[in-house]
Design an enzyme around this catalytic site. Structure first.
Site, PDB file in Angstrom:
ATOM      1  CB  SER A 194      35.130  46.637  46.626  1.00 56.33           C
ATOM      2  OG  SER A 194      34.015  45.828  46.878  1.00 56.33           O
ATOM      3  CE1 TYR A 207      38.204  43.710  49.837  1.00 53.36           C
ATOM      4  CE2 TYR A 207      35.819  43.893  49.771  1.00 53.36           C
ATOM      5  CZ  TYR A 207      37.027  43.762  49.117  1.00 53.36           C
ATOM      6  OH  TYR A 207      37.056  43.692  47.739  1.00 53.36           O
TER       7      TYR A 207
HETATM    8  N1  LIG Z   1      36.691  39.442  43.056  1.00 55.49           N
HETATM    9  C1  LIG Z   1      35.736  40.311  43.316  1.00 55.49           C
HETATM   10  O1  LIG Z   1      34.547  40.020  43.205  1.00 55.49           O
HETATM   11  C2  LIG Z   1      36.086  41.710  43.717  1.00 55.49           C
HETATM   12  C3  LIG Z   1      35.024  42.618  43.897  1.00 55.49           C
HETATM   13  C4  LIG Z   1      35.329  43.916  44.260  1.00 55.49           C
HETATM   14  C5  LIG Z   1      36.655  44.310  44.400  1.00 55.49           C
HETATM   15  N2  LIG Z   1      37.652  43.402  44.243  1.00 55.49           N
HETATM   16  C6  LIG Z   1      39.032  43.862  44.419  1.00 55.49           C
HETATM   17  O2  LIG Z   1      39.808  43.448  43.311  1.00 55.49           O
HETATM   18  C7  LIG Z   1      41.146  43.209  43.718  1.00 55.49           C
HETATM   19  C8  LIG Z   1      41.594  41.830  43.243  1.00 55.49           C
HETATM   20  O3  LIG Z   1      40.743  40.868  43.800  1.00 55.49           O
HETATM   21  P1  LIG Z   1      40.700  39.367  43.272  1.00 55.49           P
HETATM   22  O4  LIG Z   1      39.323  38.884  43.590  1.00 55.49           O
HETATM   23  O5  LIG Z   1      41.197  39.274  41.892  1.00 55.49           O
HETATM   24  O6  LIG Z   1      41.737  38.681  44.295  1.00 55.49           O
HETATM   25  P2  LIG Z   1      42.497  37.284  44.214  1.00 55.49           P
HETATM   26  O7  LIG Z   1      41.906  36.372  43.207  1.00 55.49           O
HETATM   27  O8  LIG Z   1      42.559  36.814  45.626  1.00 55.49           O
HETATM   28  O9  LIG Z   1      43.958  37.677  43.705  1.00 55.49           O
HETATM   29  C9  LIG Z   1      44.758  38.476  44.490  1.00 55.49           C
HETATM   30  C10 LIG Z   1      46.075  38.751  43.807  1.00 55.49           C
HETATM   31  O10 LIG Z   1      46.846  39.567  44.678  1.00 55.49           O
HETATM   32  C11 LIG Z   1      48.022  38.875  45.096  1.00 55.49           C
HETATM   33  N3  LIG Z   1      48.188  39.154  46.512  1.00 55.49           N
HETATM   34  C12 LIG Z   1      47.323  38.850  47.513  1.00 55.49           C
HETATM   35  N4  LIG Z   1      47.820  39.287  48.667  1.00 55.49           N
HETATM   36  C13 LIG Z   1      48.992  39.882  48.400  1.00 55.49           C
HETATM   37  C14 LIG Z   1      49.985  40.512  49.179  1.00 55.49           C
HETATM   38  N5  LIG Z   1      49.847  40.607  50.506  1.00 55.49           N
HETATM   39  N6  LIG Z   1      51.069  41.014  48.588  1.00 55.49           N
HETATM   40  C15 LIG Z   1      51.222  40.906  47.237  1.00 55.49           C
HETATM   41  N7  LIG Z   1      50.337  40.317  46.436  1.00 55.49           N
HETATM   42  C16 LIG Z   1      49.234  39.798  47.011  1.00 55.49           C
HETATM   43  C17 LIG Z   1      47.770  37.408  44.793  1.00 55.49           C
HETATM   44  O11 LIG Z   1      48.958  36.738  44.429  1.00 55.49           O
HETATM   45  P3  LIG Z   1      49.942  35.967  45.465  1.00 55.49           P
HETATM   46  O12 LIG Z   1      49.055  35.126  46.311  1.00 55.49           O
HETATM   47  O13 LIG Z   1      50.877  35.224  44.588  1.00 55.49           O
HETATM   48  O14 LIG Z   1      50.625  37.042  46.212  1.00 55.49           O
HETATM   49  C18 LIG Z   1      46.897  37.517  43.543  1.00 55.49           C
HETATM   50  O15 LIG Z   1      47.725  37.748  42.425  1.00 55.49           O
HETATM   51  C19 LIG Z   1      41.157  43.389  45.223  1.00 55.49           C
HETATM   52  O16 LIG Z   1      41.617  44.674  45.551  1.00 55.49           O
HETATM   53  C20 LIG Z   1      39.714  43.249  45.616  1.00 55.49           C
HETATM   54  O17 LIG Z   1      39.412  43.963  46.793  1.00 55.49           O
HETATM   55  C21 LIG Z   1      37.394  42.125  43.895  1.00 55.49           C
END
Ligand SMILES: NC(=O)c1ccc[n+]([C@@H]2O[C@H](COP(=O)([O-])OP(=O)(O)OC[C@H]3O[C@@H](n4cnc5c(N)ncnc54)[C@H](OP(=O)(O)O)[C@@H]3O)[C@@H](O)[C@H]2O)c1
Length: 296
Positions: A194, A207
């Site tokens: 990130s 984080y």
């Molecule tokens: N969104 C952003 O702006 C952003 C920016 C920078 C980096 N990121 C990174 O991108 C990645 C994805 O983020 P996102 O925003 O797409 O997140 P999200 O919408 O919250 O989705 C998270 C996914 O991971 C699964 N998950 C969450 N906790 C889990 C656990 N303990 N064990 C197994 N599965 C788990 C969730 O499914 P279930 O709930 O069904 O398990 C879901 O499929 C992360 O690593 C985040 O740090 C995101």
């Protein structure tokens, strides 16, 4: 009239100034040309053919947000996908969507990455026999509140969950999948860091620190395994629309589908990227601004 000594000093300083301007100009032009190649031309001139790395891709955190978008996009580009997340119901739903929409095979694995090392033997067993070309280490958690570290609710569990989900998952999944890639001298590892891993983010410090780990792990892994035919890419996005960001910010978010599509275009062209043009511009702007702030 200036003395000869003064004249030569002035000439030297002018030459250094001119060379610096030329150097900075060339550097900026090179940066722009590279960004154009990576983020714009890659729409039509891809770095690699993703499907040629092996028939299967594995995506952690694949039922929502960025992970789900990567899973769909990989299937659209011809790969079968293994989806790993906590909820079996959501896994089955996303798997059915992918099979119906893209006509590729799927496999689902239920796992909670906040748990420790014990979850990885069952994952290894479930992946046995699959030729995996791409691993997307996407799973990650943050908190929806901005808090002082010591004010975090249930702090011991919070620390452990963040370590396990955001750091251990990348290391252990890599340990499981990398050997077969090295044996074939072919494979792609994509690790979701990130922009918070590039610059410290107070009030989300676990984080931020865990995402810095992800970025360093990826960069060092790239240095170690590049010569063995393995592509390692560290992704450092800004805001992407997802469950994680929905509670934090309303505007300036890139749709996950568009982000995944653009980020996958950059594979093979760069080992470290913000993922899309829009985020690259934001990154340049913030880096410039923070440079001004920190030097003022
Ligand atoms: N969104 C952003 O702006 C952003 C920016 C920078 C980096 N990121 C990174 O991108 C990645 C994805 O983020 P996102 O925003 O797409 O997140 P999200 O919408 O919250 O989705 C998270 C996914 O991971 C699964 N998950 C969450 N906790 C889990 C656990 N303990 N064990 C197994 N599965 C788990 C969730 O499914 P279930 O709930 O069904 O398990 C879901 O499929 C992360 O690593 C985040 O740090 C995101």
């Amino acid at each position: 009239m200036a003395s000869p000594g003064f004249f030569s000093l002035e000439l030297l300083l002018n030459s250094i100034g001119l060379l610096s301007v030329v150097w900075l100009g060339l550097k900026a032009a090179w940066g722009l040309a590279r960004a154009l190649r990576i983020h714009v031309l890659s729409w039509v001139w891809k770095g690699v053919d993703l499907a040629s790395y092996g028939p299967w891709a594995v995506v952690t955190g694949a039922t929502a947000g960025i992970g789900k978008a990567y899973a769909h996009e990989l299937a659209r580009r011809g790969l079968n996908v293994v989806l790993i997340s906590r909820s079996m119901e959501k896994l089955k739903q996303v798997a059915a969507e992918i099979e119906e929409k893209h006509g590729r095979s799927t496999k689902v694995i239920q796992a909670d990455f906040t748990h420790g090392s014990e979850i990885y033997e069952p994952i290894r067993a479930a992946l046995q026999g699959l030729e995996i070309g791409i691993l997307v280490n996407n799973v990650g958690q943050s908190t929806d509140k901005l808090l002082y570290f010591l004010d975090t609710d249930n702090i011991d569990k919070y620390i452990e969950d963040m370590e396990h989900c955001n750091m251990l998952s990348i290391v252990k999944m890599t340990q499981i999948v990398l050997p077969q890639m090295v044996a074939r001298r072919k494979g792609i590892l994509i690790n979701m860091s990130s922009v918070a891993g590039h610059r410290p983010l107070p009030f989300q410090l676990m984080y931020s620190a865990t995402k810095a780990f992800d970025d360093y792990f990826s960069r060092a892994l790239d240095m170690e395994y590049r010569s063995k035919g393995i592509i390692v890419q560290s992704i450092l996005p800004f805001f992407v629309a997802s469950n994680m960001t929905d509670k934090i910010i309303k505007y300036f978010k890139t749709p996950a589908k568009s982000f995944a599509r653009q980020a996958l275009n950059t594979v093979g062209l760069t080992s470290r990227t913000n993922g899309c043009l829009h985020h690259w511009i934001q990154s340049g702007y913030i880096t410039h601004l923070s440079g001004i702030i920190s030097s003022s």
